[in-house]
Design a protein around this motif. Structure first.
Motif, PDB file in Angstrom:
ATOM      1  N   THR A 115     -56.100  63.866   5.836  1.00 22.70           N
ATOM      2  CA  THR A 115     -57.377  64.124   5.157  1.00 22.70           C
ATOM      3  C   THR A 115     -57.431  63.365   3.828  1.00 22.70           C
ATOM      4  O   THR A 115     -58.451  62.751   3.492  1.00 22.70           O
ATOM      5  CB  THR A 115     -57.567  65.630   4.923  1.00 22.70           C
ATOM      6  N   HIS A 116     -56.340  63.384   3.088  1.00 23.16           N
ATOM      7  CA  HIS A 116     -56.282  62.656   1.818  1.00 23.16           C
ATOM      8  C   HIS A 116     -56.497  61.162   2.043  1.00 23.16           C
ATOM      9  O   HIS A 116     -57.260  60.516   1.308  1.00 23.16           O
ATOM     10  CB  HIS A 116     -54.936  62.902   1.124  1.00 23.16           C
ATOM     11  N   LEU A 117     -55.834  60.592   3.048  1.00 25.39           N
ATOM     12  CA  LEU A 117     -55.980  59.165   3.326  1.00 25.39           C
ATOM     13  C   LEU A 117     -57.408  58.807   3.733  1.00 25.39           C
ATOM     14  O   LEU A 117     -57.925  57.768   3.330  1.00 25.39           O
ATOM     15  CB  LEU A 117     -54.991  58.726   4.403  1.00 25.39           C
ATOM     16  N   THR A 118     -58.034  59.640   4.523  1.00 27.16           N
ATOM     17  CA  THR A 118     -59.412  59.340   4.940  1.00 27.16           C
ATOM     18  C   THR A 118     -60.379  59.470   3.763  1.00 27.16           C
ATOM     19  O   THR A 118     -61.370  58.750   3.693  1.00 27.16           O
ATOM     20  CB  THR A 118     -59.876  60.241   6.096  1.00 27.16           C
ATOM     21  N   ARG A 119     -60.053  60.350   2.840  1.00 28.69           N
ATOM     22  CA  ARG A 119     -60.916  60.541   1.663  1.00 28.69           C
ATOM     23  C   ARG A 119     -60.729  59.429   0.635  1.00 28.69           C
ATOM     24  O   ARG A 119     -61.671  59.057  -0.070  1.00 28.69           O
ATOM     25  CB  ARG A 119     -60.624  61.907   1.038  1.00 28.69           C
ATOM     26  N   THR A 120     -59.525  58.859   0.554  1.00 26.99           N
ATOM     27  CA  THR A 120     -59.230  57.900  -0.505  1.00 26.99           C
ATOM     28  C   THR A 120     -59.102  56.455  -0.021  1.00 26.99           C
ATOM     29  O   THR A 120     -58.739  55.576  -0.807  1.00 26.99           O
ATOM     30  CB  THR A 120     -57.926  58.286  -1.231  1.00 26.99           C
ATOM     31  N   SER A 121     -59.389  56.219   1.247  1.00 30.14           N
ATOM     32  CA  SER A 121     -59.287  54.860   1.781  1.00 30.14           C
ATOM     33  C   SER A 121     -60.391  54.648   2.810  1.00 30.14           C
ATOM     34  O   SER A 121     -61.174  55.547   3.099  1.00 30.14           O
ATOM     35  CB  SER A 121     -57.916  54.632   2.427  1.00 30.14           C
TER      36      SER A 121
END
Length: 91
Positions: free
Chosen positions: A13-19
């Motif tokens: 979720t963090h990766l999809t939100r920040t990349s």
């Protein structure tokens, strides 16, 4: 459709939100990184030795380099028995 939750869902979720990665791509990146860092020490040493020899380095150059890489690399923990785990906790 599977209802099983990925144990690293928060990271995905963090990766999809920040990349620009989508959920599927982020899950594959996380799986690739985890696989990369789960390599046991002996396999890492043999692999790096082979790679560095292929680049033309000699052992006097290779072994200090591999030692330095190991000092900062996360490697897979050895398999531990339940008894060993207990000894870590209780001495």
């Amino acid at each position: 459709m599977s209802t099983a939750r990925n144990p690293h869902e928060d990271l995905i979720t963090h990766l999809t939100r920040t990349s620009a990665l989508g959920p599927g791509e982020a899950a594959r990146v996380v799986a690739d990184v985890l696989a990369y860092f789960s390599e046991p020490v002996d396999e890492f040493v043999r692999r790096r030795h082979t790679e560095l020899r292929a680049r033309g380095l000699v052992n006097d150059e290779i072994f200090p380099r591999v030692a330095a890489e190991l000092a900062v690399r996360r490697v897979a923990a050895p398999g531990l028995s339940l008894r060993q785990l207990r000894r870590i906790v209780y001495g």
